[in-house]
Motif scaffolding. Structure first.
Motif, PDB file in Angstrom:
ATOM      1  N   GLU A  90       0.836  -1.218   0.000  1.00  0.00           N
ATOM      2  CA  GLU A  90       0.000   0.000   0.000  1.00  0.00           C
ATOM      3  C   GLU A  90       0.864   1.258   0.000  1.00  0.00           C
ATOM      4  O   GLU A  90       1.955   1.272   0.555  1.00  0.00           O
ATOM      5  CB  GLU A  90      -0.881   0.036   1.272  1.00  0.00           C
ATOM      6  N   GLY A  91       0.332   2.289  -0.642  1.00  0.00           N
ATOM      7  CA  GLY A  91       0.903   3.636  -0.482  1.00  0.00           C
ATOM      8  C   GLY A  91       2.225   3.891  -1.176  1.00  0.00           C
ATOM      9  O   GLY A  91       2.979   4.778  -0.776  1.00  0.00           O
ATOM     10  N   ILE A  92       2.544   3.126  -2.225  1.00  0.00           N
ATOM     11  CA  ILE A  92       3.774   3.393  -2.979  1.00  0.00           C
ATOM     12  C   ILE A  92       3.387   4.124  -4.260  1.00  0.00           C
ATOM     13  O   ILE A  92       2.631   3.590  -5.076  1.00  0.00           O
ATOM     14  CB  ILE A  92       4.537   2.092  -3.318  1.00  0.00           C
ATOM     15  N   PRO A  93       3.876   5.358  -4.442  1.00  0.00           N
ATOM     16  CA  PRO A  93       3.491   6.134  -5.630  1.00  0.00           C
ATOM     17  C   PRO A  93       3.794   5.372  -6.925  1.00  0.00           C
ATOM     18  O   PRO A  93       4.884   4.819  -7.099  1.00  0.00           O
ATOM     19  CB  PRO A  93       4.371   7.393  -5.533  1.00  0.00           C
ATOM     20  N   VAL A 123       7.318  -3.720 -11.126  1.00  0.00           N
ATOM     21  CA  VAL A 123       7.835  -2.461 -10.573  1.00  0.00           C
ATOM     22  C   VAL A 123       9.190  -2.160 -11.215  1.00  0.00           C
ATOM     23  O   VAL A 123       9.860  -3.053 -11.738  1.00  0.00           O
ATOM     24  CB  VAL A 123       8.003  -2.515  -9.030  1.00  0.00           C
ATOM     25  N   THR A 124       9.579  -0.874 -11.163  1.00  0.00           N
ATOM     26  CA  THR A 124      10.857  -0.471 -11.729  1.00  0.00           C
ATOM     27  C   THR A 124      11.908  -0.410 -10.615  1.00  0.00           C
ATOM     28  O   THR A 124      11.578  -0.378  -9.427  1.00  0.00           O
ATOM     29  CB  THR A 124      10.761   0.920 -12.372  1.00  0.00           C
ATOM     30  N   GLU A 155      12.126   1.107   1.943  1.00  0.00           N
ATOM     31  CA  GLU A 155      11.597   0.595   3.213  1.00  0.00           C
ATOM     32  C   GLU A 155      10.247  -0.097   3.020  1.00  0.00           C
ATOM     33  O   GLU A 155       9.951  -1.078   3.691  1.00  0.00           O
ATOM     34  CB  GLU A 155      11.479   1.736   4.235  1.00  0.00           C
ATOM     35  N   ALA A 156       9.446   0.405   2.086  1.00  0.00           N
ATOM     36  CA  ALA A 156       8.138  -0.204   1.816  1.00  0.00           C
ATOM     37  C   ALA A 156       8.296  -1.618   1.251  1.00  0.00           C
ATOM     38  O   ALA A 156       7.417  -2.470   1.413  1.00  0.00           O
ATOM     39  CB  ALA A 156       7.340   0.655   0.843  1.00  0.00           C
TER      40      ALA A 156
END
Length: 367
Positions: free
Chosen positions: A179-182, A192-193, A202-203
C-alpha cells in the motif's frame, strides 16, 4: 501400492508439535515450532542463528499448482509422483553451491528428510525477483503486442520469440499487496521499476538502500551459477524467480539470504540445449504442463486472464486431467533433478510415515 498412495498430497496434518496454526501454501506447509523446541534445537544442533530465533518445519507436497490453481488427475492422483522430492533436491543442490561459492546463505538450517526443511524465520523482501535471459512467455506476449517498456527497461525493436536477450534482465514484481507506494498499484504481483524500489526501499522491506545493489548482485550471481551448471548438462536456463529475506546469525549480525526455492522446474524455465539449437523448444520445467493446460481447454483466456479467476478455480476443481499428463510431468521433474544432482531419486512408498518417525526419533518434535 498404487501411484495415488505414493503421492504426498496432504501435508498439513502431520502430528508435529506446534502452538500455532499450520500455514498451508499451494505446495508447502509450514509448522512453527514452539519457543522451547526452537531454543532446544538451536542449542542441540548448533544452528548459526540467534538463540531466540523462531524455527519452522517446512514440508513440501506433490501437489501441482499452475495458473494459481491446484490440479488433479485420473485414478485419484492429487499430485505428481516424485515432484516434491525432485524440487527439494534441486533447491538443496543450488543453495549448497551458492554457499560454497560465497554468495549467501539460505533460510534452510537442516534437511531431516527429502520432503522436509528446518528453516529459520526471515523478514521477507517484498519482491519477486525475476531474471530473464531469453524473451518468451508473458514477456514475449506483451512484446509481440507492441510493449517495449518492461519494469522501466526499454527493449529494442526486432526481437524474435525465444531469442537470447542482449543482457540478463531483472524484471521485479511485488510480493503481496503493498500500500501507499506512488505509481505502484496495491495489487499482488504487479511489475515495478528499479526507481520504484530505490525511492521506496523501506516499503519493500529493505533495511537500507544499498541492500538493493546487494540483492541485484545475489540475483545475477545466483543466476550465473545455475546457468553455468545447467549449460554443462546441455540445458538452457531461460528465466527464474528468486526471493530474498533478512535473518540474524548467532552473533546478532543481520544478513540478506536466499529464500523459498531456487532454480527448480517450478520457479524457472529450462530448455533442452540440443533441441534449442535445432530451433525447437523442449521444456524441462513446469512450463510444459502450463502449455498442456492452455491446449487442453477450449478457452485459454480463462487461464491467462486474472479477471476470470473464479472460472479458473472452478475449471481446476471440476476437471480431472488425464493421468498421462501428470506422469509426463513426473518424468520431467525426476529427470531434470537427477541430471542436476547426479544421482537417482528414490521415491518412498510412504513419505508421511518416514517424516513422522525421523522428526520423533532424531528431533523430538512429535509426541
Amino acid at each position: 501400492m498404487s501411484l495415488a498412495d505414493q503421492i504426498l498430497a496432504v501435508n498439513n496434518d502431520l502430528p508435529i508439535r506446534t502452538d500455532k496454526p499450520v500455514h498451508s501454501g499451494k505446495v508447502r506447509s509450514v509448522y512453527w515450532l514452539t519457543e522451547a523446541d526452537s531454543k532446544r534445537l538451536i542449542e542441540e544442533k548448533g544452528y548459526d542463528v540467534a538463540p531466540d530465533a523462531p524455527l519452522a518445519i517446512m514440508v513440501i507436497s506433490d501437489r501441482i499448482s499452475a495458473f494459481d490453481c491446484i490440479w488433479h488427475g485420473e485414478g485419484g492422483m492429487k499430485g505428481v509422483p516424485g515432484k516434491g522430492a525432485a524440487l527439494n533436491a534441486i533447491s538443496n543442490h543450488w543453495f549448497r553451491l551458492f554457499r560454497e561459492q560465497g554468495l549467501a546463505d539460505s533460510h534452510i538450517l537442516d534437511i531431516p528428510h527429502p520432503f522436509v526443511w528446518i528453516v529459520q524465520k526471515a523478514r521477507p523482501v517484498m519482491i519477486e525477483a525475476i531474471c530473464r535471459q531469453y524473451i518468451t512467455g508473458s514477456m514475449w506476449r506483451a512484446y509481440s503486442k507492441g510493449e517495449r517498456d518492461f519494469c522501466g527497461i526499454q527493449m529494442p525493436e526486432g526481437l524474435k520469440k525465444d531469442q537470447k536477450l542482449p543482457e540478463l534482465l531483472i524484471t521485479p514484481s511485488t510480493k503481496g499487496i503493498l500500500e501507499g507506494i506512488p505509481g505502484v498499484p496495491a495489487v499482488d504481483d504487479v511489475n515495478v521499476t528499479r526507481d520504484n524500489i530505490m525511492d521506496n526501499f523501506e516499503a519493500f522491506n529493505f533495511t537500507k538502500a544499498s541492500d538493493i545493489e546487494q540483492y541485484e548482485k545475489l540475483l545475477q550471481e545466483g543466476f550465473g551459477v545455475i546457468s553455468n551448471a545447467l549449460a554443462e548438462l546441455d540445458q538452457v536456463f531461460v528465466d527464474t524467480k528468486f526471493e530474498f529475506g533478512y535473518v540474524n546469525d548467532a552473533a546478532g549480525k543481520e544478513k540478506l539470504i536466499y529464500m523459498d526455492e531456487v532454480g527448480t522446474p517450478d520457479s524457472s524455465r529450462i530448455w533442452d540445449g540440443a533441441e534449442y539449437r535445432n530451433g525447437n523448444i523442449v521444456e524441462n520445467s513446469k512450463e510444459g504442463f502450463r502449455q498442456f493446460l492452455l491446449n487442453h481447454f477450449d478457452d485459454a483466456d480463462i487461464l491467462l486472464n486474472k479477471d476470470r479467476m473464479a472460472e479458473r478455480t472452478a475449471l481446476a476443481r471440476d476437471n480431472i486431467l488425464p493421468a498421462s499428463a501428470l506422469m509426463d510431468l513426473s518424468k520431467t521433474y525426476l529427470s531434470i533433478a537427477e541430471k542436476v544432482i547426479g544421482e537417482k531419486i528414490v521415491l518412498s512408498d510412504n513419505p508421511k510415515t518416514e517424516i513422522v518417525e525421523i522428526l520423533r526419533e532424531q528431533y523430538g518434535l512429535v509426541d
